[in-house]
Design a protein around this motif. Structure first.
Motif, PDB file in Angstrom:
ATOM      1  N   VAL A  51       1.388  -5.889  13.362  1.00 27.00           N
ATOM      2  CA  VAL A  51       2.515  -5.181  13.691  1.00 27.00           C
ATOM      3  C   VAL A  51       3.322  -4.664  12.360  1.00 27.00           C
ATOM      4  CG1 VAL A  51       4.565  -5.252  14.965  1.00 27.00           C
ATOM      5  CG2 VAL A  51       2.735  -6.302  15.856  1.00 27.00           C
ATOM      6  N   TYR A  52       3.294  -3.373  12.513  1.00 34.75           N
ATOM      7  CA  TYR A  52       4.074  -2.842  11.076  1.00 34.75           C
ATOM      8  C   TYR A  52       4.558  -1.516  11.320  1.00 34.75           C
ATOM      9  CZ  TYR A  52       5.652  -3.886   6.611  1.00 34.75           C
ATOM     10  OH  TYR A  52       6.575  -4.571   5.399  1.00 34.75           O
ATOM     11  N   LYS A  53       5.574  -1.072  10.680  1.00 32.34           N
ATOM     12  CA  LYS A  53       5.780   0.366  10.681  1.00 32.34           C
ATOM     13  C   LYS A  53       5.168   1.355  10.145  1.00 32.34           C
ATOM     14  CE  LYS A  53       8.463  -0.203   6.259  1.00 32.34           C
ATOM     15  NZ  LYS A  53       9.905  -0.160   5.723  1.00 32.34           N
ATOM     16  N   SER A  54       4.931   2.549  10.432  1.00 30.44           N
ATOM     17  CA  SER A  54       4.222   3.621  10.165  1.00 30.44           C
ATOM     18  C   SER A  54       4.708   4.096   8.769  1.00 30.44           C
ATOM     19  CB  SER A  54       4.304   4.852  11.063  1.00 30.44           C
ATOM     20  OG  SER A  54       3.335   5.843  10.486  1.00 30.44           O
ATOM     21  N   SER A  55       3.917   3.787   7.652  1.00 26.83           N
ATOM     22  CA  SER A  55       4.455   4.065   6.366  1.00 26.83           C
ATOM     23  C   SER A  55       3.048   3.760   5.405  1.00 26.83           C
ATOM     24  CB  SER A  55       5.469   3.115   5.967  1.00 26.83           C
ATOM     25  OG  SER A  55       5.737   3.364   4.437  1.00 26.83           O
ATOM     26  N   PRO A  56       2.997   4.698   4.212  1.00 23.77           N
ATOM     27  CA  PRO A  56       1.867   4.735   3.491  1.00 23.77           C
ATOM     28  C   PRO A  56       1.876   3.249   2.924  1.00 23.77           C
ATOM     29  CG  PRO A  56       3.059   6.778   3.291  1.00 23.77           C
ATOM     30  CD  PRO A  56       3.890   6.078   4.053  1.00 23.77           C
ATOM     31  N   LEU A  57       3.071   2.755   2.748  1.00 25.15           N
ATOM     32  CA  LEU A  57       3.155   1.351   2.087  1.00 25.15           C
ATOM     33  C   LEU A  57       2.679   0.290   2.822  1.00 25.15           C
ATOM     34  CD1 LEU A  57       6.747   1.569   0.519  1.00 25.15           C
ATOM     35  CD2 LEU A  57       4.461   1.691  -0.629  1.00 25.15           C
ATOM     36  N   SER A  58       2.343   0.470   4.156  1.00 27.97           N
ATOM     37  CA  SER A  58       1.812  -0.468   5.194  1.00 27.97           C
ATOM     38  C   SER A  58       0.374  -0.762   5.028  1.00 27.97           C
ATOM     39  CB  SER A  58       2.034  -0.122   6.489  1.00 27.97           C
ATOM     40  OG  SER A  58       3.584   0.120   6.789  1.00 27.97           O
ATOM     41  N   ARG A  59      -0.452   0.402   4.460  1.00 31.28           N
ATOM     42  CA  ARG A  59      -1.880   0.147   4.202  1.00 31.28           C
ATOM     43  C   ARG A  59      -2.587   0.118   5.424  1.00 31.28           C
ATOM     44  NH1 ARG A  59      -2.045   3.155  -0.002  1.00 31.28           N
ATOM     45  NH2 ARG A  59      -4.242   2.441  -0.272  1.00 31.28           N
ATOM     46  N   ILE A  60      -1.960   0.834   6.430  1.00 33.26           N
ATOM     47  CA  ILE A  60      -2.836   0.395   7.608  1.00 33.26           C
ATOM     48  C   ILE A  60      -3.999   1.145   7.734  1.00 33.26           C
ATOM     49  CG2 ILE A  60      -2.762   1.101  10.313  1.00 33.26           C
ATOM     50  CD1 ILE A  60       0.334   0.861   9.740  1.00 33.26           C
ATOM     51  N   LYS A  61      -4.459   1.943   7.036  1.00 31.98           N
ATOM     52  CA  LYS A  61      -5.750   2.811   6.952  1.00 31.98           C
ATOM     53  C   LYS A  61      -6.715   1.773   6.454  1.00 31.98           C
ATOM     54  CE  LYS A  61      -7.537   7.135   5.440  1.00 31.98           C
ATOM     55  NZ  LYS A  61      -7.509   8.546   4.968  1.00 31.98           N
ATOM     56  N   ASN A  62      -6.299   0.984   5.494  1.00 36.98           N
ATOM     57  CA  ASN A  62      -7.308   0.158   4.709  1.00 36.98           C
ATOM     58  C   ASN A  62      -7.540  -1.024   5.800  1.00 36.98           C
ATOM     59  OD1 ASN A  62      -7.062   1.537   2.496  1.00 36.98           O
ATOM     60  ND2 ASN A  62      -6.357  -0.006   1.238  1.00 36.98           N
ATOM     61  N   LYS A  63      -6.943  -1.334   6.590  1.00 38.40           N
ATOM     62  CA  LYS A  63      -7.045  -2.463   7.848  1.00 38.40           C
ATOM     63  C   LYS A  63      -8.242  -1.694   8.519  1.00 38.40           C
ATOM     64  CE  LYS A  63      -2.350  -3.879   8.387  1.00 38.40           C
ATOM     65  NZ  LYS A  63      -1.384  -4.084   9.519  1.00 38.40           N
ATOM     66  N   ALA A 144       1.108  -4.996   4.057  1.00 39.21           N
ATOM     67  CA  ALA A 144       2.169  -4.478   3.272  1.00 39.21           C
ATOM     68  C   ALA A 144       2.238  -4.546   1.945  1.00 39.21           C
ATOM     69  CB  ALA A 144       3.559  -4.741   3.904  1.00 39.21           C
ATOM     70  N   LEU A 145       2.429  -3.295   1.353  1.00 30.40           N
ATOM     71  CA  LEU A 145       2.666  -3.360  -0.203  1.00 30.40           C
ATOM     72  C   LEU A 145       4.135  -3.636  -0.766  1.00 30.40           C
ATOM     73  CD1 LEU A 145       1.013   0.011  -1.150  1.00 30.40           C
ATOM     74  CD2 LEU A 145       0.091  -2.369  -1.528  1.00 30.40           C
ATOM     75  N   ARG A 146       5.310  -3.568   0.276  1.00 28.44           N
ATOM     76  CA  ARG A 146       6.482  -3.767  -0.104  1.00 28.44           C
ATOM     77  C   ARG A 146       7.112  -4.466   1.080  1.00 28.44           C
ATOM     78  NH1 ARG A 146       9.946   0.805  -2.340  1.00 28.44           N
ATOM     79  NH2 ARG A 146       9.909   1.431  -0.210  1.00 28.44           N
ATOM     80  N   ASP A 147       7.611  -5.628   0.930  1.00 33.21           N
ATOM     81  CA  ASP A 147       8.282  -6.330   2.231  1.00 33.21           C
ATOM     82  C   ASP A 147       8.749  -7.603   1.861  1.00 33.21           C
ATOM     83  OD1 ASP A 147       8.994  -7.463   4.640  1.00 33.21           O
ATOM     84  OD2 ASP A 147       7.451  -6.818   5.769  1.00 33.21           O
ATOM     85  N   ALA A 175       3.699  -9.916  -0.203  1.00 31.24           N
ATOM     86  CA  ALA A 175       4.684  -9.943   0.732  1.00 31.24           C
ATOM     87  C   ALA A 175       5.623 -11.155   0.484  1.00 31.24           C
ATOM     88  CB  ALA A 175       4.002 -10.440   2.182  1.00 31.24           C
ATOM     89  N   GLY A 176       6.831 -11.019   0.855  1.00 30.80           N
ATOM     90  CA  GLY A 176       8.024 -12.037   0.341  1.00 30.80           C
ATOM     91  C   GLY A 176       7.526 -13.681   0.685  1.00 30.80           C
ATOM     92  N   CYS A 177       6.798 -13.594   1.515  1.00 30.01           N
ATOM     93  CA  CYS A 177       6.832 -15.296   1.877  1.00 30.01           C
ATOM     94  C   CYS A 177       5.321 -15.669   1.584  1.00 30.01           C
ATOM     95  CB  CYS A 177       6.995 -15.427   3.419  1.00 30.01           C
ATOM     96  SG  CYS A 177       5.639 -14.332   4.422  1.00 30.01           S
ATOM     97  N   VAL A 178       4.714 -14.970   0.747  1.00 30.84           N
ATOM     98  CA  VAL A 178       3.291 -15.503   0.451  1.00 30.84           C
ATOM     99  C   VAL A 178       3.087 -16.754  -0.283  1.00 30.84           C
ATOM    100  CG1 VAL A 178       3.212 -14.182  -1.937  1.00 30.84           C
ATOM    101  CG2 VAL A 178       1.296 -14.552  -0.423  1.00 30.84           C
ATOM    102  N   THR A 179       4.414 -17.184  -1.242  1.00 32.39           N
ATOM    103  CA  THR A 179       4.191 -18.499  -2.067  1.00 32.39           C
ATOM    104  C   THR A 179       4.910 -19.262  -1.168  1.00 32.39           C
ATOM    105  OG1 THR A 179       6.511 -17.795  -2.869  1.00 32.39           O
ATOM    106  CG2 THR A 179       4.468 -16.976  -4.096  1.00 32.39           C
ATOM    107  N   ALA A 180       5.567 -19.220   0.055  1.00 34.43           N
ATOM    108  CA  ALA A 180       5.956 -20.382   1.030  1.00 34.43           C
ATOM    109  C   ALA A 180       4.851 -20.899   1.762  1.00 34.43           C
ATOM    110  CB  ALA A 180       6.915 -19.822   1.734  1.00 34.43           C
ATOM    111  N   MET A 181       3.697 -20.436   1.834  1.00 34.20           N
ATOM    112  CA  MET A 181       2.467 -20.673   2.748  1.00 34.20           C
ATOM    113  C   MET A 181       1.162 -21.028   2.085  1.00 34.20           C
ATOM    114  SD  MET A 181       3.565 -17.873   5.608  1.00 34.20           S
ATOM    115  CE  MET A 181       2.574 -18.773   7.174  1.00 34.20           C
TER     116      MET A 181
END
Length: 316
Positions: A51-63, A144-147, A175-181
Motif C-alpha cells: 500500500v503506497y501513494k502513486s509516485s516515482p519514489l515509491s518504486r512500484i514498478k520495480n515490485k 519507498a525511496l523516501r519515507d 524507510a525511517g523504521c528500518v533500524t527499529a526492526m
C-alpha cells in the motif's frame, strides 16, 4: 547542540502507532466485511501486500518487475502467489498520470502471462481496507525511496497479534523504521534482483512450522513503543535539555566558540591569577593568541597586547 545562545535538541526517533486504536478498527463492521471479502477472493493463495501513494519514489514498478521475474524463475509459485497493490493518490504531478498508465499496462502484461498474479487498484484507501489487506497478507512489501515515518510495517505486525503471530516484511533500506526492526528483510528498491531474492526467501518459509522469535520481539517492541511512548520520551528529552541553573555565553574569536557555564560563574581578575600563581608549587600557563594576549579586532590592523595583559605578565 548550542546554537545562537540556545540549547537545540536534535532527536532521531521513529514514530509509533496506537495499538489500541488499531485494535478498535479491527472490531468494526467495515473491517470485518472487507476481511471476509478478501479471504474469499484470495483463498488458497500466498498474498504479498503493498500500500503506497502513486509516485516515482515509491518504486512500484520495480515490485511488479520483481514479481514477474519470480514467476519466470520459479514455476512452483505460478498461480499460488498474488501481489495486491493499493495505490493511493500522490502529489498530482503530470508524471504521476504517466506512472499510473505504465503501472496499469505493466500489471496487465504480467496478468496475461500469469493470470491474477497482480491486483492493482488506484484510489483512496481507508484504514479498515488497509488493515484487512494486512490481515490476510503473508508478506508486506515496501519499496519507498523516501519515507520518514513509514508506519505500515508497524500496522502490519499489529494485525498479526494473537496466539501464533506470523508474517514477513520486506522493507526498503531507506524507510525511517528500518533500524527499529530486526525481523525484516532489508532491500534496495533499485535492485530488482534483490527484491526477487527477498520474495523467494519469504515464500520458501513454511507458515505454521517455524515461528521467528525476532518477529515476536518486534511485535512486542511496537506495542510498547506506541505514539504515546513517543510523546512521553519527547517531553522527557525536553526536560533533560532544559536546565534553568545553566546559561551559555560566547567566548573566543568573533563569538564563534561557546562555553557553557554555571550561573555562579565569575570571571578571573588579575589579582586572582597573581595569588594563585604565588601559592602554587607547579605552574602551567596556556595562553591563546587571539582574544587573550591580543584583542580581536574586526579589521586587519596591527594588533598589540593590552595594557592589563602586559602588567599581569610582568607581575608573574
Amino acid at each position: 547542540i548550542i546554537y545562537k545562545r540556545r540549547d537545540v535538541i536534535v532527536r532521531v526517533c521513529h514514530g509509533g502507532v496506537n495499538s489500541e486504536q488499531t485494535q478498535d478498527i479491527l472490531k468494526t463492521e467495515e473491517y470485518k466485511e472487507e476481511l471476509e471479502r478478501l479471504r474469499e477472493s484470495t483463498k488458497g493463495k500466498i498474498i504479498i501486500a503493498s500500500v503506497y501513494k502513486s509516485s516515482p519514489l515509491s518504486r512500484i514498478k520495480n515490485k511488479f518487475i520483481a514479481s514477474r521475474e519470480l514467476l519466470d524463475t520459479y514455476e512452483a509459485y505460478r498461480g499460488k502467489t498474488q501481489l495486491i497493490q493499493y495505490c493511493t493518490p500522490g502529489s498530482k504531478w503530470a508524471s504521476d498520470d504517466e506512472l499510473s498508465k505504465d503501472l496499469a499496462e505493466l500489471s496487465k502484461q504480467i496478468n496475461d502471462l500469469y493470470p491474477e498474479s497482480i491486483i492493482y487498484q488506484e484510489g483512496p484507501v481507508t484504514s479498515d481496507k488497509r488493515l484487512a489487506l494486512f490481515q490476510v497478507a503473508n508478506i508486506l512489501l515496501v519499496t519507498a525511496l523516501r519515507d520518514g515515518f513509514c508506519l505500515l510495517p508497524f500496522e502490519f505486525m499489529l494485525t498479526k497479534e494473537g496466539k501464533n503471530p506470523q508474517g514477513s516484511i520486506i522493507l526498503s533500506e531507506f524507510a525511517g523504521c528500518v533500524t527499529a526492526m530486526s525481523s525484516i528483510y532489508r532491500i534496495n528498491p533499485y535492485n530488482v534482483s534483490g527484491i526477487m531474492d527477498a520474495l523467494f526467501t519469504c515464500l520458501a518459509q513454511k507458515p505454521g512450522i517455524y515461528q521467528d522469535p525476532k518477529f515476536i520481539h518486534d511485535l512486542k517492541y511496537i506495542m510498547d513503543h506506541n505514539s504515546e511512548y513517543w510523546l512521553r520520551s519527547l517531553i522527557e528529552d525536553m526536560k533533560r535539555g532544559h536546565n534553568k541553573n545553566e546559561k551559555a555565553i560566547y567566548l573566543g574569536a568573533y563569538n564563534k566558540k561557546m562555553l557553557k557555564e554555571n550561573m555562579m560563574f565569575t570571571y578571573l581578575t588579575p589579582g586572582d591569577i597573581e595569588k594563585a600563581y604565588q601559592t602554587s608549587m607547579n605552574r602551567v600557563i596556556l595562553l591563546d593568541s587571539e582574544g587573550t594576549i591580543i584583542p580581536i579586532l574586526p579589521k586587519a590592523v596591527i594588533e598589540t597586547t593590552s595594557v592589563v595583559s602586559k602588567e599581569l605578565l610582568n607581575i608573574l
